[in-house]
Motif scaffolding. Structure first.
Motif, PDB file in Angstrom:
ATOM      1  N   LEU A 129       0.849  -1.177   0.000  1.00  0.00           N
ATOM      2  CA  LEU A 129       0.000   0.000   0.000  1.00  0.00           C
ATOM      3  C   LEU A 129       0.891   1.236   0.000  1.00  0.00           C
ATOM      4  N   LEU A 130       0.752   2.060  -1.022  1.00  0.00           N
ATOM      5  CA  LEU A 130       1.504   3.306  -1.116  1.00  0.00           C
ATOM      6  C   LEU A 130       0.619   4.426  -0.593  1.00  0.00           C
ATOM      7  N   THR A 131       1.133   5.171   0.374  1.00  0.00           N
ATOM      8  CA  THR A 131       0.324   6.157   1.080  1.00  0.00           C
ATOM      9  C   THR A 131       1.078   7.471   1.221  1.00  0.00           C
ATOM     10  N   ARG A 132       0.427   8.398   1.893  1.00  0.00           N
ATOM     11  CA  ARG A 132       1.015   9.679   2.274  1.00  0.00           C
ATOM     12  C   ARG A 132       0.410  10.047   3.637  1.00  0.00           C
ATOM     13  N   PRO A 133       1.222  10.522   4.561  1.00  0.00           N
ATOM     14  CA  PRO A 133       0.703  10.913   5.870  1.00  0.00           C
ATOM     15  C   PRO A 133      -0.421  11.952   5.748  1.00  0.00           C
ATOM     16  N   GLY A 134      -1.451  11.782   6.581  1.00  0.00           N
ATOM     17  CA  GLY A 134      -2.558  12.722   6.603  1.00  0.00           C
ATOM     18  C   GLY A 134      -3.591  12.511   5.518  1.00  0.00           C
ATOM     19  N   CYS A 135      -3.481  11.449   4.763  1.00  0.00           N
ATOM     20  CA  CYS A 135      -4.396  11.162   3.652  1.00  0.00           C
ATOM     21  C   CYS A 135      -5.569  10.322   4.168  1.00  0.00           C
ATOM     22  N   HIS A 136      -6.781  10.895   4.153  1.00  0.00           N
ATOM     23  CA  HIS A 136      -7.939  10.151   4.657  1.00  0.00           C
ATOM     24  C   HIS A 136      -8.297   8.971   3.766  1.00  0.00           C
ATOM     25  N   LEU A 137      -8.080   9.079   2.461  1.00  0.00           N
ATOM     26  CA  LEU A 137      -8.327   7.936   1.583  1.00  0.00           C
ATOM     27  C   LEU A 137      -7.352   6.806   1.894  1.00  0.00           C
ATOM     28  N   CYS A 138      -6.127   7.163   2.308  1.00  0.00           N
ATOM     29  CA  CYS A 138      -5.134   6.153   2.688  1.00  0.00           C
ATOM     30  C   CYS A 138      -5.602   5.399   3.924  1.00  0.00           C
ATOM     31  N   GLY A 152      -5.054 -14.525   5.268  1.00  0.00           N
ATOM     32  CA  GLY A 152      -3.743 -14.952   5.750  1.00  0.00           C
ATOM     33  C   GLY A 152      -2.599 -14.402   4.919  1.00  0.00           C
ATOM     34  N   GLU A 153      -2.815 -13.285   4.273  1.00  0.00           N
ATOM     35  CA  GLU A 153      -1.780 -12.628   3.471  1.00  0.00           C
ATOM     36  C   GLU A 153      -1.154 -11.506   4.287  1.00  0.00           C
ATOM     37  N   ARG A 154       0.078 -11.165   3.923  1.00  0.00           N
ATOM     38  CA  ARG A 154       0.744 -10.035   4.559  1.00  0.00           C
ATOM     39  C   ARG A 154       0.739  -8.855   3.598  1.00  0.00           C
ATOM     40  N   TYR A 155       0.830  -7.663   4.180  1.00  0.00           N
ATOM     41  CA  TYR A 155       0.980  -6.472   3.355  1.00  0.00           C
ATOM     42  C   TYR A 155       2.007  -5.566   4.016  1.00  0.00           C
ATOM     43  N   ASP A 156       2.555  -4.661   3.241  1.00  0.00           N
ATOM     44  CA  ASP A 156       3.384  -3.621   3.820  1.00  0.00           C
ATOM     45  C   ASP A 156       2.912  -2.286   3.274  1.00  0.00           C
ATOM     46  N   GLU A 157       3.448  -1.233   3.851  1.00  0.00           N
ATOM     47  CA  GLU A 157       3.011   0.106   3.499  1.00  0.00           C
ATOM     48  C   GLU A 157       4.235   1.003   3.351  1.00  0.00           C
ATOM     49  N   LEU A 158       4.234   1.809   2.311  1.00  0.00           N
ATOM     50  CA  LEU A 158       5.305   2.770   2.082  1.00  0.00           C
ATOM     51  C   LEU A 158       4.699   4.150   1.866  1.00  0.00           C
ATOM     52  N   SER A 159       5.320   5.147   2.441  1.00  0.00           N
ATOM     53  CA  SER A 159       4.923   6.531   2.182  1.00  0.00           C
ATOM     54  C   SER A 159       5.637   7.004   0.928  1.00  0.00           C
ATOM     55  N   ILE A 160       4.884   7.548  -0.016  1.00  0.00           N
ATOM     56  CA  ILE A 160       5.519   8.060  -1.225  1.00  0.00           C
ATOM     57  C   ILE A 160       6.367   9.289  -0.920  1.00  0.00           C
ATOM     58  N   ASP A 161       6.127   9.923   0.226  1.00  0.00           N
ATOM     59  CA  ASP A 161       6.928  11.084   0.600  1.00  0.00           C
ATOM     60  C   ASP A 161       8.369  10.708   0.912  1.00  0.00           C
ATOM     61  N   GLU A 217      -0.539  11.813  -7.599  1.00  0.00           N
ATOM     62  CA  GLU A 217      -1.943  12.197  -7.731  1.00  0.00           C
ATOM     63  C   GLU A 217      -2.908  11.020  -7.583  1.00  0.00           C
ATOM     64  N   GLU A 218      -2.389   9.818  -7.363  1.00  0.00           N
ATOM     65  CA  GLU A 218      -3.241   8.627  -7.337  1.00  0.00           C
ATOM     66  C   GLU A 218      -3.328   7.952  -5.974  1.00  0.00           C
ATOM     67  N   ILE A 219      -2.660   8.468  -4.965  1.00  0.00           N
ATOM     68  CA  ILE A 219      -2.616   7.743  -3.700  1.00  0.00           C
ATOM     69  C   ILE A 219      -3.982   7.723  -3.026  1.00  0.00           C
ATOM     70  N   PRO A 220      -4.259   6.699  -2.275  1.00  0.00           N
ATOM     71  CA  PRO A 220      -3.430   5.527  -2.065  1.00  0.00           C
ATOM     72  C   PRO A 220      -3.414   4.630  -3.301  1.00  0.00           C
ATOM     73  N   VAL A 221      -2.321   3.931  -3.461  1.00  0.00           N
ATOM     74  CA  VAL A 221      -2.166   2.974  -4.552  1.00  0.00           C
ATOM     75  C   VAL A 221      -1.943   1.606  -3.929  1.00  0.00           C
ATOM     76  N   THR A 222      -2.652   0.614  -4.420  1.00  0.00           N
ATOM     77  CA  THR A 222      -2.480  -0.755  -3.958  1.00  0.00           C
ATOM     78  C   THR A 222      -1.789  -1.549  -5.048  1.00  0.00           C
ATOM     79  N   LEU A 223      -0.694  -2.210  -4.683  1.00  0.00           N
ATOM     80  CA  LEU A 223       0.013  -3.100  -5.592  1.00  0.00           C
ATOM     81  C   LEU A 223      -0.207  -4.529  -5.129  1.00  0.00           C
TER      82      LEU A 223
END
Length: 82
Positions: free
Chosen positions: A10-19, A34-43, A54-60
């Motif tokens: 999950l690609l996010t940005r701090p303070g993003c309500h959609l994130c 039973g899957e794992r995920y991780d999260e990265l801030s695009i900042d 302009e597309e966050i959050p983005v799910t890969l």
């Protein structure tokens, strides 16, 4: 991607309500399946910020873009093979 990498990123940005909304869906679906995920801030990565700013959050899923702005739980389950 190695076998130990999470299938969902999950690609996010701090303070993003959609994130925040996307994180809740990703957490629930991954826990259910039973899957794992991780999260990265695009900042933290100028290339990610340029590409997805302009597309966050983005799910890969499995390294490929799956969704942006909103995460549909049914579609995510389907992508994860459930």
């Amino acid at each position: 991607m190695s076998a130990t990498d999470p299938r969902v990123r999950l690609l996010t940005r701090p303070g993003c309500h959609l994130c925040d909304d996307a994180r809740a869906v990703v957490e629930a679906v991954c826990a259910e399946l039973g899957e794992r995920y991780d999260e990265l801030s695009i900042d933290d990565d100028p290339e990610l910020a340029r590409r997805y700013g302009e597309e966050i959050p983005v799910t890969l899923v499995d390294g490929r873009q799956h969704d942006y702005w909103r995460v549909d739980p049914v579609r995510l389950r389907r992508a994860l093979g459930a």
